[in-house]
Design a protein around this motif. Structure first.
Motif, PDB file in Angstrom:
ATOM      1  N   TYR A  60       0.759  -1.256   0.017  1.00 37.68           N
ATOM      2  CA  TYR A  60      -0.123  -0.042   0.051  1.00 37.68           C
ATOM      3  C   TYR A  60       0.829   1.260  -0.008  1.00 37.68           C
ATOM      4  O   TYR A  60       0.354   2.389  -0.048  1.00 37.68           O
ATOM      5  N   GLN A  64      -1.420   4.426   0.100  1.00 35.85           N
ATOM      6  CA  GLN A  64      -1.923   4.841   1.378  1.00 35.85           C
ATOM      7  C   GLN A  64      -0.757   5.532   2.384  1.00 35.85           C
ATOM      8  O   GLN A  64       0.287   5.321   1.800  1.00 35.85           O
ATOM      9  N   ALA A  65      -1.560   5.883   3.342  1.00 36.33           N
ATOM     10  CA  ALA A  65      -0.527   6.343   4.388  1.00 36.33           C
ATOM     11  C   ALA A  65       0.348   5.109   4.935  1.00 36.33           C
ATOM     12  O   ALA A  65       1.728   5.250   5.317  1.00 36.33           O
ATOM     13  N   SER A  66      -0.432   4.165   5.157  1.00 38.14           N
ATOM     14  CA  SER A  66       0.345   2.736   5.615  1.00 38.14           C
ATOM     15  C   SER A  66       0.831   2.097   4.416  1.00 38.14           C
ATOM     16  O   SER A  66       0.427   1.835   3.170  1.00 38.14           O
ATOM     17  N   GLY A  68       1.570  -1.289   4.954  1.00 48.36           N
ATOM     18  CA  GLY A  68       0.788  -2.634   4.986  1.00 48.36           C
ATOM     19  C   GLY A  68       1.636  -3.778   5.149  1.00 48.36           C
ATOM     20  O   GLY A  68       2.795  -3.682   4.676  1.00 48.36           O
ATOM     21  N   TYR A 115       1.080  12.525  11.878  1.00 50.73           N
ATOM     22  CA  TYR A 115       0.677  11.899  10.758  1.00 50.73           C
ATOM     23  C   TYR A 115       1.901  11.745   9.707  1.00 50.73           C
ATOM     24  O   TYR A 115       2.445  12.714   9.130  1.00 50.73           O
ATOM     25  N   PHE A 116       2.087  10.473   9.323  1.00 50.21           N
ATOM     26  CA  PHE A 116       3.107  10.180   8.672  1.00 50.21           C
ATOM     27  C   PHE A 116       2.447   9.310   7.398  1.00 50.21           C
ATOM     28  O   PHE A 116       1.541   8.352   7.545  1.00 50.21           O
ATOM     29  N   SER A 117       2.493   9.837   6.100  1.00 49.61           N
ATOM     30  CA  SER A 117       2.022   8.838   5.021  1.00 49.61           C
ATOM     31  C   SER A 117       3.152   8.310   4.045  1.00 49.61           C
ATOM     32  O   SER A 117       3.929   9.433   3.656  1.00 49.61           O
ATOM     33  N   ARG A 119       2.708   7.327   1.327  1.00 52.51           N
ATOM     34  CA  ARG A 119       2.325   7.917  -0.133  1.00 52.51           C
ATOM     35  C   ARG A 119       2.948   9.068  -0.327  1.00 52.51           C
ATOM     36  O   ARG A 119       3.663   9.367  -1.512  1.00 52.51           O
ATOM     37  N   ARG A 120       2.912   9.903   0.690  1.00 55.70           N
ATOM     38  CA  ARG A 120       3.420  11.204   0.287  1.00 55.70           C
ATOM     39  C   ARG A 120       4.920  11.169  -0.009  1.00 55.70           C
ATOM     40  O   ARG A 120       5.495  11.944  -0.537  1.00 55.70           O
ATOM     41  N   VAL A 123       5.585   8.472  -3.210  1.00 52.21           N
ATOM     42  CA  VAL A 123       5.312   8.944  -4.472  1.00 52.21           C
ATOM     43  C   VAL A 123       5.386  10.308  -4.790  1.00 52.21           C
ATOM     44  O   VAL A 123       5.957  10.403  -5.847  1.00 52.21           O
ATOM     45  N   LEU A 124       5.081  11.022  -3.983  1.00 52.77           N
ATOM     46  CA  LEU A 124       5.365  12.584  -4.088  1.00 52.77           C
ATOM     47  C   LEU A 124       6.770  13.169  -3.994  1.00 52.77           C
ATOM     48  O   LEU A 124       7.295  13.795  -4.533  1.00 52.77           O
TER      49      LEU A 124
END
Lengths: 172, 450, 819, 230
Positions: A60, A64-66, A68, A115-117, A119-120, A123-124
């Motif tokens: 994930y 997602q943030a997680s 997985g 809050y740690f993502s 994806r951020r 991906v970003l």
């Protein structure tokens, strides 16, 4: 010359104290450095050597943030029949046979106020997994401790990459 | 007295003995009082520990009454602290000869009570464990930070200002006590004081400099405390006269505290010869002036609110005058204005006991004044749909009582370690003062200046 | 000495040190939330339907690592369009309520015992099967009674089939909307709630209806309200609320008209009077679509008086004004506005019908719609088309079942005591107590809690003592479940397969499909599955009638022929939907899918189906009365009375008179069958008990278990700053007269009990009315509901609407005094 | 740089309080107990204030949903001694719980009384811990909290938009209260974007702000017909 004379009792007391001290020290060290024990001694190295990507088991982190953790289903894709002779795999087969999900322990914990993502960052931010997770892919057995990441490190990286360092970007 | 002789070296001056006596001899009554105080303190400590463990929820504070007794205490204690240093400094600079016996007891109040002011702020914090963030991450835009700065400076300055005049007396004890341990410890604090001419010059200069420094610092402290309220946009806190109003109140309550302290020192240590009716009379007069000034400010403050008749202000105004806080407000007016005016304006009632009685009322009244400044504004938020009411719980009372008890205890302990009347100053008064005063008075009179 | 001194210092120093060690817990957060649970988890959104009320909104449940953490509206669902009311939002506190029953339980000890032991599902099912088989074998199938407090959707279908196959006529639901439904039946022949087209109305005249709070589909009616207020271009609709209390609805209306309790019908008649006198009614509609407006002749040639003459003769405005407390000028202005702002609609709910004259109130109010022609027109009263779900296969009953089904119901009244009733569940406890017409042997309860919700609940308590075995399918230990011998805990709606049709008050038929958002929480089972499983265990006769493996299977069967219906659309995204919608509203239907399978897959994926088009002018659908018109003069009503008269032997006029007298109807002759005003009867002497008791439901407590959710306890009384407790709303003048001030504790007393409650001075209370919210005052139902507030139902005696058999809620007078 | 703001249409609000519950659910706001409620210690970042005018039977009532106003000139930020509350570049007035020392100065200086204090450690029954939103921290005892305009939803929305390689568009980011409001009475968006719905509504003739005269420049606008009576 001063002779140090120690009586039997004194010696015993000293010995006792030392013992207690050592025990306390061990206990404290365990609490401080005692890590995570995974239900199966997962070998990242072998999996990576067999051309598995991080994404295959941590599906994930691009969405997602997680990130997985692998479910039994993921493991079954390859391990329906045993591939080797290792103890860890034997354990896995047991899990597969009993259809019981493996309760992987979480190694990396984000503080409650952050809050740690994934994806951020992945991906970003185009950050390699190893930037934070080190060479976990090379490790033959599951590490018991995560690599320590302090806020300072986050801030520094954000500064270097010129991304937002606003408090509430992470402190939700 | 035999005992005293055992404790003191023989060549001690006779007039110093009564002042040193409390340090050397402790009666049963003292221990009884200490015991009671310790019990009160322990109850307070227990309450405080409970509060730390469970959270501020166990106090009576609520939404929107976020501040209550603790902040009242804070303002009150900081106010009391004006007793000492400020009064003593003014009197010193004014060369008021009658100051000599009372400066020490006044200065001690300042230093000790400041801790309790600060303590009450810490107690009021939701997370006292993080209070040092104020130093590491402080934002200078916040009036609370101005407080931190000015109170720290004030505490340092008044501690120095207390300590400097203590040095000759400590040195005296180092020299005159027989006990070796005591000599050793006093020796450390005496800073090698020998009483040389040079040392005396430096000391007196330092004291004068400190006296000059301390006055603006003291005034700034309470002005800044008032800013905590005045800088907000809340009705009847947001007021321009809060600075002088708070300073006046502070000096007012400070004098009362000083009179009380002097009264009890005088009685329990039989220092009638040092703390004379004239001291009480003079302080009483000063208190009367402050009372009138205080009334003037109170009057102005409330009249503007009433006459302006902004709804938000009026809501606060009426809750003081007729509403939930009317009992407190009117008790305050009686305590701080009516009683002082009646008793102090009459020469016959302006006695030692008279001023003491007035002081008790003023202390109560001034606490209530802080209370009726903090709370009526909070129970009347601007958006008129939320109403609260505040009933402090035993926790706040216990912590408050503990603070008072601890302050008294520390004060008592101080008297057991250091002379509560500045011996050298009294001596100096006796030796030099009379002459100096005579000279000074002469210089006022027509004739050739010397 | 110095030592002592040092001790003091030590104490002080020591304690100072210990303070500094406090407040240094390493984690700033709550320790009970375990470490590691806080990091982000794997997230998914599950599409399902809200079943917290009959509205049937579509919802999306956010599930993170298998835990439901948020509920949001489903933007594709036409009822709520992504929005959700507080009750829907608070579903999480139903799902994760710590007081849920966590597994099947069997009672230890007698009926009054409150002790249970946990048992396995296997044991529970075996127990139930053996009880049912016992009944079946002894041919006593009719002695099985099933109370279902939530008669809708899949559960209703399965239950009613089960009862049919088993052979018991005793399947009952909640009857609170009885009077409304009966009024629609008597006038239009329709046996359900009617739909209102608020969006197109220009004038809404509401008689006590709580359409902005506990309406059957609150989100939809609130959305309609907002649309009327600020969404719609052009003319703004006017909303008038006639109610004895300044309710939420009243506060949001343009005008509030306080009316004496029970005289709502009288006011409607007064308005009708003006409309008739001023000739403001819709003449063409009245001529074409109504029956009994003018005087008419029957087949025998007897002349009957019509509604027009009844109104003009009997409801002079001064009389109406005196009765209702509404001034004449107000009545005139209301009537004129109502008749000239078409389309205008008169709406009401059980707040206006819970009186002894409730049915006539309903008839009078609904007749206003006929007068202005607001039936079956845009902006008026409509009738919802049902979703074309597949019918279940026919039941081939065996002998025992046939015999059981032929038995009279356990709700039956002697000699048709309630002529307009379809069923009278309020009679059940008395009948059980007296063994009339036969004793009840086995009681099943699903979402039903009569001990809390019925007046004089003592009857239920006693009746329950008499039933040998009681089974409850409740998720919560409510008052009635406490009497159960066997508890088979139900799953909540967030854990079930289900379908939800939109409430009948909405004009569009919508079908929402729901799937479980989470699994494996507690050892509970969906009751749907339990009944299907039960059927399998009951032998081949039952199993043959229930060929569905589980509730999902059943659901797939039900939606199977939706594709064949050739109408409606599957939920779609905005552009696709608006296109399809436009086409269908113009009479074109474009199949979205080529095969039934594709359709079904898409339906399951998108979460529902709906039919945006409404066919106006299908007369046979809207008017199903004998005359196929709106009947001011209800022939169905007349038929019923005549049938009873016949039943009793002779059908002479005297006989009818006697019957009417029995029914305590004051009107004579033809008036009986037309909307008219009967004086409401109240228990309690007007002098001793000067106030009316008005009971209302705040939105958050609209479902019985609302008070078990702490979120609702915090918001329910927000208009008076009340939380976590009941209150009584009292007019300031009344309060002053009685020396009661705000927040005083008072007693509310009727002849049947008294309750201790906090007084709230409220300008929105009429001087002779005291209003109390309903939903609190539980004696069970978990930690937050138990012993909190009062249940005003306890003040009410059992008193029936003599026509419909409804147990009345507004039938008592009270007094209040300071405690 | 957007400037986030909210517009609440009082003419549409029916006082249902869905926004209140949605907020509590989204933001892990602990519920109170009867005892705490009596002390008015209920935490409710969004609350609906009833404003009633007149006397029986001529009554008028309005419901005012009240989130944090996210003032452009926030009085709470000025007085915070440790910078735990600050205004970020997008105009969100934020509260950093790990920085807050709990002095409650900001709560006292908020003219809208909409900052809340954690009197105790928040607690939930074990079962209910399941529904806590993992994106939002549990506040510890002794710190101040308030409506954040659900800015964690902004983080996620922005992240999603960027991952999809597009700009953040109107409606991508809305707080939980806005999302749920059955009557769509609450609007949310960028006040600086002249084409956004909120900007248009905020400029409209029905718009007003609470306690505008204090100069706090709140970014929550209300809409109502006729004259506003506070």
């Amino acid at each position: 010359m001063v002779k140090i004379k120690i009586s039997r009792n004194q010696f015993l007391v000293l010995l006792g104290c030392t013992l207690v001290f050592v025990i306390v020290l061990i206990v404290v060290l365990r609490i401080v450095w005692g890590g995570v024990r995974q239900p199966i001694a997962f070998n990242h190295q072998i999996h990576a050597a067999n051309d598995l990507e991080c994404l295959d088991c941590h599906p994930y982190y691009e969405e997602q943030a997680s990130s997985g953790r692998p479910t039994l289903e993921t493991c079954i894709t390859c391990h329906e029949e045993p591939l080797g002779e290792s103890n860890a795999e034997r354990k896995l087969i047991e899990y597969i046979n009993s259809k019981e999900e493996i309760k992987w322990e979480r190694l990396y914990d984000v503080p409650e106020d952050v809050y740690f993502s994934h994806r951020r960052h992945v991906v970003l931010g185009n950050i390699e997994c190893s930037t934070c997770h080190g060479d976990i892919g090379e490790s033959p057995r599951p590490p018991s401790k995560p690599i320590k990441i302090k806020m300072k490190k986050c801030m520094k990286c954000h500064e270097e990459k010129e991304v937002d360092n606003d408090c509430i970007a992470c402190h939700i | 007295m035999d005992k005293l002789d055992d404790l003191l070296v023989s060549d001690v001056a006779k007039e110093d003995v009564p002042i040193l006596k409390p340090i050397l001899h402790t009666g049963k009554k003292f221990y009884a009082v200490v015991f009671i105080l310790v019990v009160i303190i322990l109850i307070g400590v227990y309450a405080w520990i409970l509060q730390l463990k469970k959270g501020l929820g166990i106090t009576g504070l609520n939404h929107p009454i976020f501040w209550g007794v603790y902040i009242t205490n804070f303002v009150f204690f900081i106010g009391i602290s004006h007793a000492g240093t400020l009064i003593s400094a003014i009197l010193r600079l004014a060369h008021a000869e009658w100051r000599r016996a009372i400066t020490r007891s006044a200065e001690v109040i300042t230093v000790l009570v400041l801790f309790f002011g600060v303590f009450n702020i810490v107690t009021d914090l939701g997370r006292p464990g993080r209070m040092f963030k104020v130093f590491t991450d402080g934002k200078l835009g916040s009036p609370l930070l101005w407080d931190v700065v000015s109170i720290s400076i004030y505490l340092a300055a008044s501690a120095i200002y207390l300590y400097l005049p203590l040095i000759p007396d400590i040195a005296l004890m180092r020299d005159k006590l027989r006990s070796k341990t005591k000599r050793f410890f006093y020796g450390i604090f005496a800073l090698n004081w020998k009483g040389t001419e040079k040392q005396w010059t430096i000391l007196e200069k330092a004291i004068s400099v400190m006296a000059v420094i301390v006055i603006p610092v003291a005034i700034s402290v309470h002005t800044v405390v008032s800013y905590v309220f005045a800088m907000t946009i809340q009705p009847m806190w947001h007021s321009t006269i809060f600075g002088p109003y708070f300073v006046t109140g502070a000096i007012f309550s400070g004098i009362a505290a000083l009179i009380l302290a002097m009264y009890f020192i005088r009685r329990s240590y039989h220092l009638e010869d040092y703390l004379k009716p004239v001291h009480f009379n003079n302080l009483g007069l000063l208190m009367l002036v402050m009372s009138l000034l205080w009334f003037y400010f109170t009057f102005t403050e409330n009249l503007t609110a009433f006459y302006g008749a902004e709804p938000a202000h009026l809501a606060v105004f009426w809750s003081k005058f007729t509403g939930a806080y009317a009992p407190y407000f009117w008790t305050m007016v009686v305590c701080c204005f009516v009683i002082p005016l009646v008793i102090l304006s009459n020469r016959r009632t302006r006695t030692v006991t008279g001023t003491m009685v007035v002081s008790i009322f003023v202390i109560i009244g001034m606490w209530l004044e802080r209370f009726t400044i903090v709370l009526p504004t909070l129970i009347n938020p601007r958006l008129p749909y939320e109403r609260g009411i505040y009933h402090p719980t035993w926790i706040e009372f216990a912590v408050t009582a503990g603070c008072f008890a601890a302050f008294i205890l520390l004060y008592m302990l101080f008297t057991k370690f250091f002379p509560i009347i500045s011996m050298w100053e009294v001596k100096q008064g006796r030796e030099k003062g009379i002459k100096e005063t005579e000279e000074r008075i002469k210089s006022y009179l027509p004739g050739k200046a010397q | 000495m110095s030592l002592k001194r040092r001790d003091f210092l030590k104490i002080i120093g020591g304690s100072a040190l210990s303070f500094s060690l406090l407040d240094c817990s390493p984690s700033p957060y709550h320790s009970s939330i375990r470490k590691g649970q806080w990091s982000p988890g794997v997230e998914k959104w599950v599409q399902t339907v809200c079943q917290a009320c009959p509205g049937g909104c579509g919802i999306l449940v956010r599930v993170v690592d298998g835990k439901a953490v948020k509920i949001e509206g489903n933007p594709a669902h036409p009822v709520n369009r992504g929005r959700l009311c507080p009750v829907g939002q608070a579903g999480l506190q139903v799902l994760y309520n710590p007081d849920r029953i966590k597994g099947p339980m069997k009672k230890i000890g007698g009926r009054s015992s409150r002790e249970w032991r946990s048992i396995s599902w296997e044991e529970a099912m075996e127990t139930l099967v053996s009880k049912l088989k016992e009944l079946k074998n002894s041919g006593d199938t009719h002695k099985l009674v099933l109370l279902n407090g939530e008669k809708r959707g899949m559960m209703d279908e399965i239950f009613s089939r089960f009862m049919n196959v088993f052979g018991s006529p005793n399947y009952f639901g909640d009857d609170s909307n009885m009077s409304l439904i009966r009024a629609f039946y008597l006038t239009q022949g329709i046996d359900s709630l009617l739909a209102y087209d608020f969006e197109n109305s220009n004038y809404i005249l509401s008689f006590g209806s709580s359409f902005l709070s506990s309406w059957p589909s609150p989100v939809q009616s609130m959305r309609a309200y907002a649309f009327l207020r600020q969404g719609r271009s052009g003319k703004k609709a006017k909303i008038v609320q006639v109610e004895p209390r300044f309710s939420i609805t009243a506060s949001r209306a343009d005008r509030w008209i306080p009316v004496e309790p029970g005289t709502e019908g009288m006011l409607a008649l007064g308005i009708a009077y003006v409309i008739v006198k001023e000739r403001l009614y819709d003449r063409s509609f009245v001529e074409k679509f109504t029956f009994g407006f003018e005087d008419w002749k029957d087949k025998e040639g007897n002349t009957h008086s019509g509604f027009e003459s009844l109104i003009s003769n009997r409801y002079r405005l001064d009389l109406v004004s005196e009765t209702t407390g509404v001034s004449v000028s107000t009545i005139v202005s209301l009537a004129k506005e109502f008749a000239t702002n078409k389309p205008a609609v008169a709406i009401f709910d059980n707040n206006a019908t819970n009186y002894s004259n409730g049915l006539y109130n309903a008839l009078a109010i609904h007749s206003l719609n006929a007068l202005v022609g607001s039936i079956d027109v845009p902006g008026g009263v409509l009738v919802q088309r049902k979703v074309p779900l597949q019918d279940l296969p026919p039941v081939a009953v065996d002998e025992v079942t046939r015999k059981g089904l032929l038995q009279p119901g356990i709700d039956s009244s002697a000699n048709g005591r309630f002529p307009v009733a379809s069923s009278t569940p309020s009679l059940i406890p008395d009948n059980i107590l007296e063994g009339r017409p036969y004793p009840a042997n086995l009681l099943l309860m699903y979402k039903s809690n009569p001990i809390f919700s019925s007046p004089n609940s003592e009857r239920y308590r006693k009746a329950f003592e008499k039933i040998p075995f009681i089974v409850s399918f409740s998720s919560f230990m409510n008052e009635s479940t406490q009497y159960a011998d066997l508890i088979l805990p139900d799953k909540t709606y967030l854990e079930k397969w289900q379908y939800a049709e939109s409430s009948p008050v909405s004009k569009i038929p919508v079908l929402g499909i729901g799937k479980p958002a989470i699994e494996n929480l507690f050892n509970a089972k969906p009751t749907e599955d339990v009944i299907l499983d039960l059927a399998q265990r009951m032998g081949s006769y039952f199993a043959g009638h229930f060929p569905w493996e589980n509730s999902k299977d059943f659901l797939l069967y039900k939606i199977d022929n939706l594709f064949k219906a050739r109408k409606g659309i599957v939920f779609a995204d905005y552009f696709e939907e608006s296109q399809l919608r436009l086409l269908e509203e113009r009479g074109w239907w474009v199949p979205q899918f080529t095969s039934a399978r594709e359709f079904k897959d898409e339906l399951m994926r998108k979460g529902g189906w709906w039919d945006p088009a409404y066919d106006y002018g299908v007369r046979s659908f809207v008017f199903r009365s004998p005359s196929r018109r709106f009947e001011f003069y209800s022939q169905l009503f007349k038929e019923r009375i005549e049938k009873i008269a016949e039943h009793e032997g002779e059908s002479s006029e005297d006989r009818k008179e006697a019957i009417l007298q029995n029914l305590k109807i004051e009107a004579k002759g033809d008036d009986v069958f037309m909307p008219h005003y009967e004086e409401p009867r109240f228990k309690g002497d007007a002098k001793k008990y000067p106030l009316y008791l008005y009971i209302y439901q705040p939105l958050s407590l609209a479902e019985d278990h609302g008070s078990n959710q702490p979120w609702f306890q915090e918001i329910m009384g927000f208009h008076l700053n009340m939380t976590w407790d009941s209150w009584a709303e009292i007019n300031p003048d009344t309060a002053a007269e009685l020396g009661i001030s705000d927040n005083d504790l008072i007693w509310i007393e009727s002849d049947y009990g008294r309750l201790h409650v906090r007084a709230k001075i409220y300008h929105g209370a009429m001087p002779d009315v005291v209003s109390v919210p309903y939903g609190l005052g539980h004696t069970a139902l978990g930690r937050w509901a138990k012993n909190r507030g009062i249940n005003p139902i306890e003040l009410i005696p059992i008193d029936f609407d003599e026509l419909t058999g409804l147990a009345l809620k507004f039938s008592v007078r009270v007094k209040i005094y300071k405690a | 740089m957007p400037r986030w703001g909210m517009v609440i249409d009082l003419d549409k609000c029916t006082g249902c309080q869905a926004c209140v519950i949605a907020c509590k659910a989204e933001n892990n706001i602990p519920f109170s107990s009867p005892k705490e409620a009596r002390l008015k210690r209920i935490i409710s970042w969004m609350s609906v204030l009833p404003v009633m005018e007149g006397e029986y039977p001529d009554l008028r009532e309005r419901f005012i949903p009240r989130p944090c106003m996210h003032c452009d000139n926030p009085p709470c930020v000025k007085v915070c001694p440790v910078g735990a509350t600050y205004k970020n570049r997008e105009g969100l007035v934020a509260q950093v719980y790990t920085q807050c020392i709990g002095c409650r100065y900001c709560t006292n200086n908020c003219p809208y009384t909409l900052k809340y204090f954690n009197w105790y450690t928040p607690e939930w029954p074990k079962e209910m811990e399941n529904y806590l939103n993992p994106d939002v921290p549990i506040r510890s005892k002794g710190v101040v909290e308030k409506c954040t305009f659900c800015h964690h939803r902004l983080q996620k929305a922005r992240e999603k938009a960027r991952a999809e390689n597009r700009r953040l568009k109107e409606g991508d980011y809305v707080p939980a209260c806005v999302q749920t409001c059955p009557t769509e009475a609450i609007y949310f968006g960028d006040l600086d974007d002249p084409h956004s719905l909120v900007a248009k509504l905020a400029r409209g003739p029905r718009a007003f702000r609470l306690l505008e005269e204090l100069g706090t420049e709140p970014k929550v606008y209300y809409l109502t017909e006729g004259e506003w009576h506070g």
